[in-house]
Design a protein around this motif. Structure first.
Motif, PDB file in Angstrom:
ATOM      1  N   VAL A 144       0.857  -1.180   0.000  1.00  0.00           N
ATOM      2  CA  VAL A 144       0.000   0.000   0.000  1.00  0.00           C
ATOM      3  C   VAL A 144       0.893   1.230   0.000  1.00  0.00           C
ATOM      4  O   VAL A 144       1.664   1.447   0.939  1.00  0.00           O
ATOM      5  N   GLY A 145       0.800   2.028  -1.079  1.00  0.00           N
ATOM      6  CA  GLY A 145       1.601   3.232  -1.195  1.00  0.00           C
ATOM      7  C   GLY A 145       0.728   4.475  -1.174  1.00  0.00           C
ATOM      8  O   GLY A 145      -0.495   4.406  -1.151  1.00  0.00           O
ATOM      9  N   GLY A 146       1.379   5.627  -1.185  1.00  0.00           N
ATOM     10  CA  GLY A 146       0.663   6.892  -1.164  1.00  0.00           C
ATOM     11  C   GLY A 146       1.469   7.938  -0.426  1.00  0.00           C
ATOM     12  O   GLY A 146       2.348   7.615   0.375  1.00  0.00           O
ATOM     13  N   VAL A 234      -2.158   2.234  -4.693  1.00  0.00           N
ATOM     14  CA  VAL A 234      -1.792   3.590  -4.285  1.00  0.00           C
ATOM     15  C   VAL A 234      -3.020   4.350  -3.798  1.00  0.00           C
ATOM     16  O   VAL A 234      -4.056   4.382  -4.469  1.00  0.00           O
ATOM     17  N   VAL A 235      -2.868   4.960  -2.623  1.00  0.00           N
ATOM     18  CA  VAL A 235      -3.936   5.781  -2.047  1.00  0.00           C
ATOM     19  C   VAL A 235      -3.692   7.238  -2.459  1.00  0.00           C
ATOM     20  O   VAL A 235      -2.675   7.821  -2.116  1.00  0.00           O
ATOM     21  N   ASP A 236      -4.647   7.788  -3.210  1.00  0.00           N
ATOM     22  CA  ASP A 236      -4.585   9.196  -3.619  1.00  0.00           C
ATOM     23  C   ASP A 236      -5.655   9.964  -2.853  1.00  0.00           C
ATOM     24  O   ASP A 236      -6.843   9.875  -3.181  1.00  0.00           O
ATOM     25  N   GLU A 237      -5.246  10.690  -1.845  1.00  0.00           N
ATOM     26  CA  GLU A 237      -6.185  11.441  -1.019  1.00  0.00           C
ATOM     27  C   GLU A 237      -6.102  12.942  -1.314  1.00  0.00           C
ATOM     28  O   GLU A 237      -5.017  13.462  -1.594  1.00  0.00           O
ATOM     29  N   PRO A 238      -7.223  13.669  -1.220  1.00  0.00           N
ATOM     30  CA  PRO A 238      -7.168  15.130  -1.345  1.00  0.00           C
ATOM     31  C   PRO A 238      -6.222  15.711  -0.299  1.00  0.00           C
ATOM     32  O   PRO A 238      -6.125  15.208   0.827  1.00  0.00           O
ATOM     33  N   PRO A 339       4.829   0.474 -13.454  1.00  0.00           N
ATOM     34  CA  PRO A 339       4.318  -0.810 -13.961  1.00  0.00           C
ATOM     35  C   PRO A 339       3.785  -1.747 -12.855  1.00  0.00           C
ATOM     36  O   PRO A 339       3.002  -2.652 -13.143  1.00  0.00           O
ATOM     37  N   ALA A 340       4.209  -1.527 -11.604  1.00  0.00           N
ATOM     38  CA  ALA A 340       3.784  -2.414 -10.509  1.00  0.00           C
ATOM     39  C   ALA A 340       2.432  -2.006  -9.926  1.00  0.00           C
ATOM     40  O   ALA A 340       1.850  -2.756  -9.131  1.00  0.00           O
ATOM     41  N   ILE A 341       1.905  -0.819 -10.291  1.00  0.00           N
ATOM     42  CA  ILE A 341       0.660  -0.326  -9.695  1.00  0.00           C
ATOM     43  C   ILE A 341      -0.536  -1.093 -10.254  1.00  0.00           C
ATOM     44  O   ILE A 341      -0.748  -1.149 -11.472  1.00  0.00           O
ATOM     45  N   THR A 346      -8.997   6.882  -3.872  1.00  0.00           N
ATOM     46  CA  THR A 346      -9.080   7.460  -2.532  1.00  0.00           C
ATOM     47  C   THR A 346      -8.996   6.357  -1.480  1.00  0.00           C
ATOM     48  O   THR A 346      -9.039   5.166  -1.801  1.00  0.00           O
ATOM     49  N   PHE A 347      -8.920   6.779  -0.237  1.00  0.00           N
ATOM     50  CA  PHE A 347      -8.888   5.827   0.883  1.00  0.00           C
ATOM     51  C   PHE A 347     -10.067   4.874   0.793  1.00  0.00           C
ATOM     52  O   PHE A 347      -9.912   3.646   0.934  1.00  0.00           O
ATOM     53  N   GLU A 348     -11.266   5.418   0.534  1.00  0.00           N
ATOM     54  CA  GLU A 348     -12.471   4.575   0.447  1.00  0.00           C
ATOM     55  C   GLU A 348     -12.415   3.652  -0.765  1.00  0.00           C
ATOM     56  O   GLU A 348     -12.808   2.488  -0.690  1.00  0.00           O
TER      57      GLU A 348
END
Length: 357
Positions: A144-146, A234-238, A339-341, A346-348
């Protein structure tokens, strides 16, 4: 009374251990469920060791009995008796399952307490932990990245197959990662990791994407190798949500933890020093001019927080620190692993994606 040789069961099931090694040995490496009640303290052990080298085993044994005698001997036996009563399913443990655990076992037997020991002692348990990690980490991994503040650790902790590396290391992985608990020794960290890996057998492990080190603790080579080969979510959060999450964790919960540990006044000083230390640690990477600017904002935010109890003023230095330092650094690393993603959201979104797996 059966002395123990099932090392994996001891690790997996958190079997209590009465570890009779000296404190200095225990500090270098211990098992997760061990309680240190030494037969000899550090200075006594050192004296016996010197005697052993100069005069041999029998002279060293005689000196040991002379040093731990009378009231001192009674105190140590009493501590063991209490521990035996509290942990009737436990074992005695010394360095190699040799004289110290046998002496403790004999002294307890003289008090009508039959208490088993670990054959091979800590050394055998340590070897079992290393081998267990090597074997268990061969299962598939998902990372889990981000960016900082995305809630990666929360996601990992929420999953039954999650291994919280930062929790095991007692460090959050950045220059501000220190917690109120001191980090474990490297060997103890690895032993805790082995125990965590033994507790369940999932289809795959979920780990937070980490660098080679979490504070002072380094990930075992085999774990780093497996992580480098593993896919990533990957977690992309605001940005605003990340700031709020970090505010709660670093400026509210951390302050509360220091005050609970040290009291109001000393706890506040420790908390302020923790934040100053975190910023100071990256001053060269920031550039000294930018470091000075952010330090002024940090001091202003601390004054405001101490005066009003509100922590939002910290955004004045935290937001630019994320935008100018942490985020570019992590995004650069992430680009190299595109390439690994396997998924990003978002978190949810990531929580739902993991649940569907």
């Amino acid at each position: 009374m059966n002395n123990a040789t099932d090392y994996l069961a001891i690790l997996r099931d958190d079997i209590p251990l009465i570890d009779v090694r000296a404190p200095v040995e225990f500090a270098k490496g211990a098992m997760p469920s061990a309680l240190n009640l030494p037969l000899m303290n550090d200075s006594e052990r050192a004296a016996v060791g010197t005697c052993y080298k100069r005069e041999g085993a029998q002279a060293a044994l005689r000196l040991g009995h002379q040093l731990v005698n009378g009231e001192l001997r009674e105190q140590r036996i009493e501590a063991w008796l209490q521990a035996c009563a509290q942990h009737p399913q436990g074992y005695l443990c010394c360095a190699r399952g040799g004289q110290r655990s046998h002496i403790a076992q004999q002294w307890l037997r003289e008090r009508q307490v039959d208490y088993p020991l670990v054959v091979g002692g800590y050394k055998a348990l340590r070897q079992a932990a290393i081998e267990a990690t090597h074997q268990r980490i061969q299962r598939p991994l998902l990372l889990v990245g981000g960016c900082t503040g995305s809630g990666k650790t929360l996601l990992v902790r929420a999953q039954t197959n999650g291994i919280d590396l930062e929790g095991l290391a007692r460090h959050r992985g950045s220059s501000f990662g220190r917690t109120v608990q001191p980090q474990r020794s490297q060997a103890s960290f690895e032993n805790h990791l082995a125990a965590a890996l033994l507790k369940i057998t999932p289809d795959f492990w979920l780990l937070e994407d980490e660098g080679h080190a979490i504070g002072a603790n380094h990930l075992p080579d085999i774990v780093r190798e497996r992580m480098a080969q593993s896919p990533l979510v990957v977690v992309d959060e605001p940005f605003a949500r990340r700031l709020e999450r970090l505010r709660e964790e670093y400026f509210v919960q951390t302050l509360r933890a220091y005050i609970e540990r040290d009291g109001e006044e000393t706890g506040w000083r420790a908390y302020a020093e923790y934040l100053r230390h975190g910023l100071f640690a990256i001053r060269r990477r920031l550039g000294l001019q930018r470091f000075e600017q952010l330090s002024v904002r940090l001091e202003s935010a601390l004054s405001e927080q101490q005066r009003s109890g509100k922590s939002e003023a910290h955004f004045a230095w935290l937001a630019p620190l994320l935008e100018e330092y942490y985020d570019p650094m992590y995004r650069y690393q992430l680009e190299k692993r595109a390439p690994a993603i396997r998924f990003r959201g978002t978190f949810e979104d990531v929580s739902a994606w993991l649940a569907a797996l």
